[in-house]
Design a protein around this motif. Structure first.
Motif, PDB file in Angstrom:
ATOM      1  N   UNK A 152     -25.722 -63.871 105.013  1.00  0.00           N
ATOM      2  CA  UNK A 152     -25.842 -62.589 105.802  1.00  0.00           C
ATOM      3  C   UNK A 152     -25.824 -61.832 104.383  1.00  0.00           C
ATOM      4  N   UNK A 153     -26.890 -61.050 104.194  1.00  0.00           N
ATOM      5  CA  UNK A 153     -27.003 -59.597 103.068  1.00  0.00           C
ATOM      6  C   UNK A 153     -26.616 -58.400 103.732  1.00  0.00           C
ATOM      7  N   UNK A 154     -25.719 -57.669 103.339  1.00  0.00           N
ATOM      8  CA  UNK A 154     -25.242 -56.360 103.940  1.00  0.00           C
ATOM      9  C   UNK A 154     -25.689 -55.240 102.932  1.00  0.00           C
ATOM     10  N   UNK A 155     -26.641 -54.359 103.488  1.00  0.00           N
ATOM     11  CA  UNK A 155     -27.341 -53.396 102.626  1.00  0.00           C
ATOM     12  C   UNK A 155     -27.094 -52.175 103.188  1.00  0.00           C
ATOM     13  N   UNK A 156     -27.458 -51.114 102.534  1.00  0.00           N
ATOM     14  CA  UNK A 156     -27.550 -49.737 102.997  1.00  0.00           C
ATOM     15  C   UNK A 156     -27.271 -48.710 102.008  1.00  0.00           C
ATOM     16  N   UNK A 157     -27.034 -47.414 102.461  1.00  0.00           N
ATOM     17  CA  UNK A 157     -27.044 -46.219 101.776  1.00  0.00           C
ATOM     18  C   UNK A 157     -25.527 -46.103 101.212  1.00  0.00           C
ATOM     19  N   UNK A 158     -25.237 -45.183 100.196  1.00  0.00           N
ATOM     20  CA  UNK A 158     -23.932 -45.403  99.639  1.00  0.00           C
ATOM     21  C   UNK A 158     -22.971 -44.391 100.475  1.00  0.00           C
ATOM     22  N   UNK A 159     -21.979 -44.941 100.737  1.00  0.00           N
ATOM     23  CA  UNK A 159     -20.807 -44.312 101.710  1.00  0.00           C
ATOM     24  C   UNK A 159     -21.013 -45.043 103.333  1.00  0.00           C
ATOM     25  N   UNK A 160     -21.742 -45.763 103.455  1.00  0.00           N
ATOM     26  CA  UNK A 160     -22.086 -46.392 104.433  1.00  0.00           C
ATOM     27  C   UNK A 160     -21.077 -47.382 105.042  1.00  0.00           C
ATOM     28  N   UNK A 161     -20.403 -47.814 104.022  1.00  0.00           N
ATOM     29  CA  UNK A 161     -19.301 -49.003 104.484  1.00  0.00           C
ATOM     30  C   UNK A 161     -19.862 -50.380 104.066  1.00  0.00           C
ATOM     31  N   UNK A 162     -20.645 -50.568 103.242  1.00  0.00           N
ATOM     32  CA  UNK A 162     -21.073 -52.046 102.910  1.00  0.00           C
ATOM     33  C   UNK A 162     -20.187 -52.858 102.485  1.00  0.00           C
ATOM     34  N   UNK A 163     -19.289 -52.508 101.443  1.00  0.00           N
ATOM     35  CA  UNK A 163     -18.540 -53.397 101.075  1.00  0.00           C
ATOM     36  C   UNK A 163     -17.390 -53.536 102.124  1.00  0.00           C
ATOM     37  N   UNK A 164     -16.715 -52.684 102.722  1.00  0.00           N
ATOM     38  CA  UNK A 164     -15.884 -52.935 103.933  1.00  0.00           C
ATOM     39  C   UNK A 164     -16.297 -53.652 105.027  1.00  0.00           C
ATOM     40  N   UNK A 165     -17.449 -53.589 105.412  1.00  0.00           N
ATOM     41  CA  UNK A 165     -17.990 -54.294 106.292  1.00  0.00           C
ATOM     42  C   UNK A 165     -17.986 -55.718 105.871  1.00  0.00           C
ATOM     43  N   UNK A 166     -18.734 -56.197 104.606  1.00  0.00           N
ATOM     44  CA  UNK A 166     -18.856 -57.356 104.033  1.00  0.00           C
ATOM     45  C   UNK A 166     -17.312 -58.086 104.124  1.00  0.00           C
ATOM     46  N   UNK A 167     -16.291 -57.387 103.870  1.00  0.00           N
ATOM     47  CA  UNK A 167     -14.919 -57.956 103.783  1.00  0.00           C
ATOM     48  C   UNK A 167     -14.600 -58.395 105.066  1.00  0.00           C
ATOM     49  N   UNK A 168     -14.509 -57.015 106.076  1.00  0.00           N
ATOM     50  CA  UNK A 168     -13.979 -57.606 107.339  1.00  0.00           C
ATOM     51  C   UNK A 168     -14.877 -58.643 108.157  1.00  0.00           C
ATOM     52  N   UNK A 169     -16.067 -59.015 107.878  1.00  0.00           N
ATOM     53  CA  UNK A 169     -16.916 -59.812 108.177  1.00  0.00           C
ATOM     54  C   UNK A 169     -16.087 -61.193 107.809  1.00  0.00           C
ATOM     55  N   UNK A 170     -16.110 -61.249 106.501  1.00  0.00           N
ATOM     56  CA  UNK A 170     -15.493 -62.490 105.843  1.00  0.00           C
ATOM     57  C   UNK A 170     -14.120 -62.946 106.371  1.00  0.00           C
ATOM     58  N   UNK A 171     -13.488 -61.633 106.540  1.00  0.00           N
ATOM     59  CA  UNK A 171     -12.022 -61.878 107.299  1.00  0.00           C
ATOM     60  C   UNK A 171     -12.090 -62.543 108.694  1.00  0.00           C
ATOM     61  N   UNK A 172     -13.016 -62.089 109.418  1.00  0.00           N
ATOM     62  CA  UNK A 172     -13.130 -62.586 110.619  1.00  0.00           C
ATOM     63  C   UNK A 172     -13.560 -64.018 110.697  1.00  0.00           C
ATOM     64  N   UNK A 173     -14.715 -64.287 109.834  1.00  0.00           N
ATOM     65  CA  UNK A 173     -15.192 -65.785 109.745  1.00  0.00           C
ATOM     66  C   UNK A 173     -13.838 -66.678 109.429  1.00  0.00           C
ATOM     67  N   UNK A 174     -13.047 -66.058 108.367  1.00  0.00           N
ATOM     68  CA  UNK A 174     -12.135 -66.975 107.882  1.00  0.00           C
ATOM     69  C   UNK A 174     -10.990 -67.147 109.013  1.00  0.00           C
ATOM     70  N   UNK A 175     -10.665 -66.229 109.954  1.00  0.00           N
ATOM     71  CA  UNK A 175      -9.926 -66.534 111.225  1.00  0.00           C
ATOM     72  C   UNK A 175     -10.385 -67.686 112.101  1.00  0.00           C
ATOM     73  N   UNK A 176     -11.624 -68.059 111.794  1.00  0.00           N
ATOM     74  CA  UNK A 176     -12.487 -69.185 112.613  1.00  0.00           C
ATOM     75  C   UNK A 176     -12.418 -70.280 111.715  1.00  0.00           C
ATOM     76  N   UNK A 177     -11.583 -70.348 110.590  1.00  0.00           N
ATOM     77  CA  UNK A 177     -11.480 -71.357 109.707  1.00  0.00           C
ATOM     78  C   UNK A 177     -12.662 -71.775 109.001  1.00  0.00           C
ATOM     79  N   UNK A 178     -13.489 -70.815 108.801  1.00  0.00           N
ATOM     80  CA  UNK A 178     -14.846 -70.961 107.963  1.00  0.00           C
ATOM     81  C   UNK A 178     -14.750 -70.630 106.697  1.00  0.00           C
TER      82      UNK A 178
END
Length: 307
Positions: A22-48
């Motif tokens: 999954x590529x997360x892209x977008x404009x400055x200040x749109x929350x790209x890094x935060x979204x990428x991290x929270x998606x990773x954390x949600x996947x980790x909860x599934x033991x992925x």
């Protein structure tokens, strides 16, 4: 660093190789890094197993993602310019996330930039991303806002199985979106893989009007004060606890479900939290009114929105 010290081998690597990147892209200040991290954390909860690649060489985020005492002596720039790229090299460059068995990070070191390395070729970036498919269950690419100037981001957006495109509900975000649309219309990007979301939506901003400028949106991620606090305290990988953060967590769960086909605990609670959650809940039918006509327009009512 030896291979068994890296977080990646914890889960299944042999599984199915489709819809892994999954590529997360977008404009400055749109929350790209935060979204990428929270998606990773949600996947980790599934033991992925998840590898998050912070592609941006202009503002390296690895130094602020990890605790101050964390060791970060490897660099994405070194991988992308190494004469030979092996899976062992990649694994050795992965930095484990403290207190997580399933998430590892790749990125540039603090103070680095593209000028410190030889020219990064498209072939080398492709080689890296293809190799990553075999090293974790999922790969999340946090792309540079100026993706056309960063070879890894540019190639990553083209090679990813899914692309989450984030924008902001203000005029700068709309201008960025419209100025990059012609470039993304190139057939190499296959826009059918794209989902569009408004990130960091603040009180008073009219997401429906902005959706018209974006040609429709699939998701809205509300601004959450707790996220900003976690970012300032280097705790983005920790779960959100505040009640007012529930709408954001629900949207992250929906994205995981739609893009990766995984059911999360938050999705099971969605019906109970939907009525209590503050902020918009976007359905594809309601969020796609069609592309607005004309050029850049002020999409906010008087005294509404933040600029």
């Amino acid at each position: 660093m030896e291979q068994d010290k890296v977080n990646c081998p914890k889960g299944t690597r042999e599984g199915h190789l489709g819809d892994k990147i999954l590529a997360v892209m977008g404009s400055p200040g749109s929350g790209k890094t935060t979204t990428a991290v929270k998606l990773a954390a949600a996947l980790a909860k599934q033991k992925k197993n998840v590898i998050v690649v912070f592609c941006d060489p202009f503002t390296p985020v690895m130094p602020v993602m990890l605790p101050p005492d964390a060791i970060h002596d490897t660099s994405l720039g070194e991988l992308l310019t190494a004469p030979g790229l092996t899976q062992a090299n990649i694994l050795n460059a992965c930095v484990p996330v403290p207190d997580s068995e399933y998430i590892s990070l790749l990125g540039y070191k603090g103070g680095e930039g593209l000028m410190q390395y030889p020219k990064i070729t498209r072939d080398k970036a492709v080689e890296l991303f293809v190799s990553l498919r075999y090293l974790a269950d999922y790969i999340i690419l946090d792309c540079a806002a100026v993706f056309e100037a960063d070879p890894a981001s540019f190639v990553g957006i083209g090679i990813a199985d899914k692309v989450l495109r984030l924008g902001t509900a203000n005029l700068k975000g709309i201008s960025y979106f419209q100025s990059h649309n012609p470039m993304l219309a190139d057939s190499r990007f296959n826009k059918e893989r794209f989902q569009t979301a408004i990130g960091c939506l603040k009180a008073g901003q009219d997401w429906e009007a902005v959706s018209g400028q974006y040609g429709g949106v699939d998701r809205v991620l509300p601004y959450v004060a707790e996220l900003e606090q976690q970012d300032n305290e280097r705790r983005l990988f920790q779960p959100l606890q505040a009640q007012e953060s529930a709408p954001y967590s629900v949207e992250i769960s929906r994205i995981v479900g739609e893009l990766f086909g995984l059911q999360t605990a938050a999705m099971g609670k969605e019906k109970r939290t939907k009525e209590k959650a503050a902020g918009p809940s976007v359905s594809p039918q309601a969020a796609k009114p069609g592309r607005a006509k004309g050029g850049l327009k002020l999409p906010f009512s008087r005294n509404r929105g933040e600029f």
